[in-house]
Design an enzyme around this catalytic site. Structure first.
Site, PDB file in Angstrom:
ATOM      1  N   PRO B 165       0.770  -1.244   0.000  1.00  0.00           N
ATOM      2  CA  PRO B 165       0.000   0.000   0.000  1.00  0.00           C
ATOM      3  C   PRO B 165       0.801   1.295   0.000  1.00  0.00           C
ATOM      4  CG  PRO B 165       0.140  -0.840   2.235  1.00  0.00           C
ATOM      5  CD  PRO B 165       0.929  -1.795   1.377  1.00  0.00           C
ATOM      6  N   CYS B 166       2.118   1.198  -0.083  1.00  0.00           N
ATOM      7  CA  CYS B 166       2.871   2.437   0.159  1.00  0.00           C
ATOM      8  C   CYS B 166       2.681   3.486  -0.929  1.00  0.00           C
ATOM      9  CB  CYS B 166       4.354   2.154   0.366  1.00  0.00           C
ATOM     10  SG  CYS B 166       5.149   1.443  -1.066  1.00  0.00           S
TER      11      CYS B 166
END
Lengths: 140, 219
Positions: B165-166
């Site tokens: 998810p970064c």
């Protein structure tokens, strides 16, 4: 479906005759196709899907994405979102690792296999389909 | 409205709930599951696909491409038109599970997924990668572990694959800013899932794209 990106880039505003892929739309030369004998869908001015092989797409950039010099395109109904993404990436000279996303309704990304003809049926208005595009390093 | 700057857990749950409402309208199968103490939860969906191409009797037809057919499509195909019927019927049914959880460290939703055969054998990451749409493969091949990792499901405690998810904020921000500019309320979960889902074989029906702007759904 043959892609001819080189031809597209060389094209001035004259639309190519009978080419596959995308052709530039110029208002003065665009010829509406005669309506067929097939039933016209109620509530729209457009002839039913079978008669018009191409749909008009308006491309709008979102965020920091470069703006395409040509924004209006006539695209075959069967062209997929993925095909359109590849075309725009080549046009904008993006590198392979940059992702390009296309949205309908300014909020929803159709899946890559989706055909633009279907999107036009669902999200088109005023005789065209407005698509927003945005580049991103999406993963990692 | 705090959604623009801060996507907190409550906002996450609210958008999931709206998303599930539409899913129920169209029978798309998403559900909400709460953790044992009900303090948090996640959204999940299971679907089954037939994965053909594992036994190739006619290499020329397949050209090395694996085709995943939903169960309904395979049953409808007339036998005499479908030359590789034998292959399709010898193939296996795969169960895909998709879970949407909230990450408090990244403050964004995260997609967890896993796939297994009906007898419980999990699919290897290699098979999952092969199922990734070709448009994402270039990026994935450059650094597969940057994109899909294997982690323990925060609530179930079982190993799942996770789409990292970064970078979520990076691709969601232009959409959110644009929506703000035109005064449109969008569903964060719908927009986000429409982007990340196809990467792992999850495609949202188009009607989700209309659900936020009007109640009537006709596509």
């Amino acid at each position: 479906m043959a892609e001819e990106p080189e031809t597209m880039l060389q094209l001035p505003s004259t639309p190519a005759a009978g080419g596959e892929g995308l052709t530039d739309v110029s208002p003065e030369t665009a010829t509406p196709e005669p309506p067929s004998s097939a039933a016209v869908s109620p509530g729209t001015e457009e002839p039913s899907g079978d008669t018009k092989k191409k749909i008009d797409i308006l491309l709008k950039a979102v965020g920091d994405t470069p703006i395409m010099k040509t924004k209006k395109w006539a695209v075959e109904r069967t062209r997929t979102i993925q095909g359109l993404i590849d075309f725009i990436k080549k046009f904008l000279k993006l590198v392979a690792s940059e992702q390009l996303f296309i949205y309908v309704n300014q909020s929803f990304a159709p899946s890559p296999d989706q055909e633009v003809g279907t999107l036009y049926e669902c999200f088109g208005s005023d005789g065209k389909l407005v698509l927003h595009y945005c580049k991103s390093q999406a993963w990692g | 409205m705090e959604e623009d700057e801060f996507f907190g857990e409550k906002t996450f749950q609210h958008h999931c709930s709206e998303f599930i409402k539409h899913s129920q309208q169209i029978g798309d199968g998403w559900e909400w599951k709460s953790s044992k103490d009900c303090s948090d939860g996640y959204m999940c969906k299971t679907h089954f696909q037939i994965k053909s191409g594992t036994v190739v009797s006619n290499p020329g037809i397949y050209n090395g491409v694996q085709t995943c057919l939903p169960v309904e499509e395979v049953l409808e195909v007339p036998l005499d038109d479908f030359e590789v019927t034998q292959t399709a019927m010898a193939s296996e049914v795969i169960k895909y599970e998709y879970h949407v959880l909230y990450s408090s460290s990244y403050q964004v939703p995260v997609l967890y997924f896993r796939a297994s055969f009906l007898d419980g054998r999990p699919l290897a990451l290699k098979d999952i990668w092969e199922g990734v749409h070709e448009c994402y493969q270039t990026r994935l091949l450059q650094g597969p572990w940057d994109t899909i990792t294997q982690q323990e499901h925060p609530i179930l405690g079982q190993p799942f694959f996770v789409l990292h998810p970064c970078k979520t904020n990076e691709f969601m921000t232009p959409i959110l800013k644009n929506a703000q500019k035109i005064n449109r309320n969008i569903n964060y979960i719908t927009s986000w899932l429409s982007i990340v889902g196809p990467v792992v074989g999850l495609n949202l029906p188009l009607s989700y794209g209309k659900a936020t702007s009007q109640d009537e759904v006709h596509c």
